[in-house]
Design a protein around this motif. Structure first.
Motif, mmCIF file in Angstrom:
data_model
loop_
_atom_site.group_PDB
_atom_site.id
_atom_site.type_symbol
_atom_site.label_atom_id
_atom_site.label_comp_id
_atom_site.label_asym_id
_atom_site.label_seq_id
_atom_site.Cartn_x
_atom_site.Cartn_y
_atom_site.Cartn_z
ATOM 1 N N ASN A 1 0.822 -1.206 0.000
ATOM 2 C CA ASN A 1 0.000 0.000 0.000
ATOM 3 C C ASN A 1 0.861 1.263 0.000
ATOM 4 N N LEU A 2 1.914 1.279 0.822
ATOM 5 C CA LEU A 2 2.781 2.459 0.871
ATOM 6 C C LEU A 2 3.495 2.670 -0.459
ATOM 7 N N VAL A 3 3.984 1.593 -1.045
ATOM 8 C CA VAL A 3 4.656 1.705 -2.341
ATOM 9 C C VAL A 3 3.711 2.288 -3.385
ATOM 10 N N ARG A 4 2.466 1.847 -3.346
ATOM 11 C CA ARG A 4 1.472 2.325 -4.323
ATOM 12 C C ARG A 4 1.125 3.796 -4.100
ATOM 13 N N VAL A 5 0.787 4.162 -2.870
ATOM 14 C CA VAL A 5 0.344 5.533 -2.589
ATOM 15 C C VAL A 5 1.481 6.529 -2.781
ATOM 16 N N LEU A 6 2.697 6.149 -2.390
ATOM 17 C CA LEU A 6 3.841 7.053 -2.493
ATOM 18 C C LEU A 6 4.525 6.988 -3.856
ATOM 19 N N LYS A 7 4.026 6.099 -4.729
ATOM 20 C CA LYS A 7 4.572 5.957 -6.088
ATOM 21 C C LYS A 7 6.092 5.777 -6.037
ATOM 22 N N THR A 8 6.501 4.793 -5.252
ATOM 23 C CA THR A 8 7.924 4.519 -5.100
ATOM 24 C C THR A 8 8.169 3.028 -5.315
ATOM 25 N N THR A 9 9.293 2.509 -4.862
ATOM 26 C CA THR A 9 9.647 1.111 -5.060
ATOM 27 C C THR A 9 9.806 0.409 -3.715
ATOM 28 N N PRO A 10 9.664 -0.915 -3.674
ATOM 29 C CA PRO A 10 9.741 -1.655 -2.407
ATOM 30 C C PRO A 10 11.046 -1.452 -1.653
ATOM 31 N N GLY A 11 12.141 -1.253 -2.386
ATOM 32 C CA GLY A 11 13.432 -1.084 -1.739
ATOM 33 C C GLY A 11 13.577 0.220 -0.982
ATOM 34 N N ARG A 12 12.576 1.097 -1.074
ATOM 35 C CA ARG A 12 12.631 2.394 -0.388
ATOM 36 C C ARG A 12 11.667 2.472 0.797
ATOM 37 N N VAL A 13 11.015 1.361 1.110
ATOM 38 C CA VAL A 13 10.023 1.352 2.185
ATOM 39 C C VAL A 13 10.327 0.219 3.163
ATOM 40 N N ASN A 14 10.361 0.543 4.451
ATOM 41 C CA ASN A 14 10.587 -0.466 5.475
ATOM 42 C C ASN A 14 9.548 -0.312 6.581
ATOM 43 N N ILE A 15 9.006 -1.433 7.046
ATOM 44 C CA ILE A 15 8.032 -1.428 8.132
ATOM 45 C C ILE A 15 8.499 -2.391 9.220
ATOM 46 N N LYS A 16 8.632 -1.858 10.425
ATOM 47 C CA LYS A 16 9.005 -2.670 11.582
ATOM 48 C C LYS A 16 7.869 -2.612 12.591
ATOM 49 N N ALA A 17 7.798 -3.607 13.451
ATOM 50 C CA ALA A 17 6.787 -3.608 14.505
ATOM 51 C C ALA A 17 7.380 -4.227 15.764
ATOM 52 N N ARG A 18 6.973 -3.682 16.907
ATOM 53 C CA ARG A 18 7.420 -4.229 18.184
ATOM 54 C C ARG A 18 6.315 -4.061 19.220
#
Length: 236
Positions: free
Chosen positions: A194-211
């Motif tokens: 979803n972030l890649v789509r909305v921000l019109k970017t590529t997967p290598g520029r988006v990271n999601i972590k959770a704790r």
């Protein structure tokens, strides 16, 4: 000999434009971009040296493009956003749980004026902060009935639109979700898509972590969830 250091790219560019062109001088735009930090030009050598550098700069284009850019629009900008929402039952909240644009199948509902997507809200604020714009609460106030139950993708999409209009693109995004429940590992890939789509970017520029919050305070007791977002944007 009288030495004149060039302490900014703009100062060097002004000298280059005055000096005009001369004999060919072989240098890469990258090498030229380091000159304002390094160069000291003597009075006797200033004119021919600046003329040569001017010719190289005009060929490469990069230095002059950087030098003449508006000081208020730097090459890179960074922004940080944070959001937190209370969690309760879907019946009490009047809605379910949405994180990163994904409807989570769980026993929790998010108390919020909009859909309460903490990831989208924090990232929206990060982009607005990077652009030195008003925050999400000012642009989309929770007193405005227009945003009641609104899909938060509208907020993130608007932030992206303003970033794009200013001539910037995503360099990279780093997200940290902090929540005890619900578990988000099964939906990480969907959130990232979803972030890649909305921000019109590529997967290598988006990271999601959770704790988790180690069962400490309202987040650890599953009465709230929060998210931090950091974004680096650069000129297109």
């Amino acid at each position: 000999m009288f030495a004149t250091p060039y302490t900014s790219i703009r100062a060097l560019a002004a000298a280059l434009l005055v000096a005009g062109s001369a004999e060919a001088f072989t240098a890469s735009p990258l090498a030229l971009s380091t000159l304002p930090r390094q160069a000291s030009v003597s009075r006797g050598l200033a004119a021919p040296r600046l003329a040569a550098l001017g010719a190289a700069a005009r060929r490469g284009g990069l230095l002059l493009a950087r030098a003449t850019a508006d000081d208020d629009e730097p090459a890179i900008r960074i922004g940080h956003g944070w959001d937190i929402h209370r969690m309760t039952t879907p019946e009490l909240a009047g809605q379910g749980c949405v994180i990163g644009g994904v409807k989570v199948d769980c026993e929790y509902g998010i108390e919020a004026h909009s859909d309460g997507d903490v990831l989208y809200h924090s990232l929206t604020d990060a982009i607005l902060g990077a652009l030195t714009l008003p925050d999400i609460g000012q642009l989309f106030p929770d007193t405005d009935p227009e945003w009641r139950g609104c899909d938060s993708e509208k907020f993130l999409g608007e932030a992206w639109r303003r970033m794009d209009e200013r001539g910037y693109k995503v360099s990279n995004v780093d997200i940290t979700l902090i929540l005890q429940q619900p578990r988000v590992s099964p939906i990480k890939d969907k959130m990232k898509d979803n972030l890649v789509r909305v921000l019109k970017t590529t997967p290598g520029r988006v990271n999601i972590k959770a704790r988790t919050h180690e069962k400490v305070d309202s987040i650890g007791e599953s009465r709230a969830l929060s998210c931090h977002a950091v974004i680096l944007i650069d000129r297109k």
